[in-house]
Design a protein around this motif. Structure first.
Motif, PDB file in Angstrom:
ATOM      1  N   ASP A 124      43.792   7.351-109.847  1.00 23.15           N
ATOM      2  CA  ASP A 124      44.978   8.196-109.695  1.00 23.15           C
ATOM      3  C   ASP A 124      44.510   9.633-109.489  1.00 23.15           C
ATOM      4  O   ASP A 124      44.053  10.283-110.433  1.00 23.15           O
ATOM      5  CB  ASP A 124      45.850   8.069-110.952  1.00 23.15           C
ATOM      6  CG  ASP A 124      47.176   8.808-110.816  1.00 23.15           C
ATOM      7  OD1 ASP A 124      47.240   9.787-110.048  1.00 23.15           O
ATOM      8  OD2 ASP A 124      48.147   8.402-111.489  1.00 23.15           O
ATOM      9  N   VAL A 126      46.131  12.264-108.964  1.00 20.85           N
ATOM     10  CA  VAL A 126      46.975  13.276-109.599  1.00 20.85           C
ATOM     11  C   VAL A 126      46.521  13.534-111.025  1.00 20.85           C
ATOM     12  O   VAL A 126      46.342  14.681-111.448  1.00 20.85           O
ATOM     13  CB  VAL A 126      48.464  12.830-109.578  1.00 20.85           C
ATOM     14  CG1 VAL A 126      49.325  13.856-110.327  1.00 20.85           C
ATOM     15  CG2 VAL A 126      48.955  12.674-108.144  1.00 20.85           C
ATOM     16  N   THR A 127      46.299  12.458-111.789  1.00 21.19           N
ATOM     17  CA  THR A 127      45.903  12.603-113.191  1.00 21.19           C
ATOM     18  C   THR A 127      44.392  12.646-113.375  1.00 21.19           C
ATOM     19  O   THR A 127      43.896  13.106-114.406  1.00 21.19           O
ATOM     20  CB  THR A 127      46.454  11.431-114.031  1.00 21.19           C
ATOM     21  OG1 THR A 127      45.883  10.203-113.544  1.00 21.19           O
ATOM     22  CG2 THR A 127      47.977  11.359-113.915  1.00 21.19           C
TER      23      THR A 127
END
Length: 392
Positions: A124, A126-127
């Motif tokens: 991921d 984004v994280t």
């Protein structure tokens, strides 16, 4: 991170749950996964091993034949931080190796989460975390260690007509003993270490193995002058160029085993160590099969053209009848089936580059160097993750 709970290494059996793992997620509880977990512990880093089967070292426990022994002396096969018991023989048996793995896991208090087949693993962006999904859970971590290795799944080649064969067809991963094939004519497709040893085992039960040799192959004695061939090669490589070491190995091999070309086992033009380094193709270490080939008990045959209902037709136009077919065709990686959203692996499931990369993805057991490579990978990975761990 939403609904995830900050609990590490949970062993609950809810229908679906999400677990935030403080340390790395390791996929696979074979030698690679166990070694990496042990080295991480040495660095003070916790980890979670996800294993699709119900035991450690499942390949060894469920997919190997009874007579299997390590091909290399035990000092080249031990995992980091804990060697084999001193009373083990030079070449431990399958069952001794499994007991060593179990003792290793116990010694380092490694408790994999079993029956967790990974269906997908995706980074991921984004994280900055990995999301690893199994049939009933989702695990989240900063780091992912792929320890499923090069031999995760049997490699089954396409052979025309094989589905028409009236007898049993099995991969060596399902082969246990030649006792099931007493006095039978058996076609063994493949002439690597597994193919040679299965043929030898079949001979012990008065079966008549016919071994298909589809390409060139290096056969070396397991020992030279009482020393491990592999050990000698490793020692010589510290002082001599690779090509010269290859020439010396072949010189001693031809003296010890004779000219294998004359019995249908043509050697590649590239030397054994160079070939291993370039292609990953391992030379065969002879443990007795060559003598059976020379005596005629193991028949060497060229490539199969097609399988028939009662046997096979070969490239040289011969046709023979068989009672059973055994595929000694090796294994393959299964990484492409579950690793999503990144191009760090080839279509064949092999890593394109060594660790680490921007996604904190690590691989262990993919170097083509067997257990020796696994040990080296595990130490390096643990050190790298350990440095990051201490800065968090």
């Amino acid at each position: 991170m939403g609904s995830c709970k900050g609990e590490q290494q949970q062993h609950r059996h809810d229908e679906t749950h999400c677990v935030l793992v403080q340390g790395p997620i390791i996929i696979g509880a074979g030698p690679s996964g166990l070694a990496t977990s042990a080295c991480l512990k040495q660095e003070g880093v916790p980890s979670l091993i996800l294993e699709k089967s119900d035991c450690i070292a499942s390949l060894w426990q469920h997919r190997t034949y009874d007579r299997l022994k390590l091909h290399l002396p035990k000092q080249f096969c031990q995992l980091p931080l804990l060697g084999f018991p001193q009373n083990f023989p030079k070449y431990p048996t399958k069952h001794q190796f499994i007991s060593y793995m179990e003792s290793y896991a116990s010694h380092f208090s490694i408790q994999p989460t079993f029956n967790q087949a990974v269906t997908s693993a995706e980074f991921d962006h984004v994280t900055g975390f990995w999301r690893v999904k199994t049939q009933d859970s989702e695990y989240i971590s900063r780091w992912l260690v792929v320890a499923t290795g090069e031999n995760a799944e049997p490699l089954i080649p396409y052979i025309p007509g094989i589905h028409t064969f009236s007898g049993p067809v099995l991969h060596t991963s399902s082969y246990k003993s030649g006792s099931e094939f007493k006095n039978q004519r058996v076609l063994v497709i493949g002439c690597g270490n597994s193919g040679m040893e299965v043929c030898l085992d079949l001979c012990r039960y008065n079966a008549i193995p016919h071994m298909v040799v589809r390409s060139t192959v290096h056969v070396l004695p397991r020992e030279m002058f009482g020393f491990s061939t592999f050990g000698m090669a490793m020692a010589l490589l510290k002082w001599l160029p690779l090509k010269l070491v290859d020439k010396l190995l072949l010189l001693v091999s031809n003296f010890t085993l004779g000219n294998t070309d004359q019995i249908g086992l043509r050697r590649p033009k590239t030397g054994p160590i160079e070939l291993k380094n370039v292609t990953g193709k391992t030379p065969v270490l002879d443990v007795g099969a060559l003598a059976q080939i020379k005596s005629g008990k193991i028949k060497v045959i060229e490539g199969v053209k097609e399988i028939t209902r009662n046997g096979a037709r070969f490239m040289d136009a011969q046709e023979k009848e068989f009672d059973a077919i055994i595929l000694a065709t090796g294994y393959k990686s299964n990484v492409p089936t579950w690793l999503k959203g990144c191009d760090f692996f080839t279509e064949d499931g092999m890593p394109k580059t060594s660790f680490p990369n921007g996604c904190k993805l690590y691989t262990v057991g993919f170097t083509g160097r067997g257990l020796l490579g696994t040990a080296s990978d595990a130490v390096k990975i643990a050190q790298d993750i350990g440095e990051q761990w201490r800065t968090i």
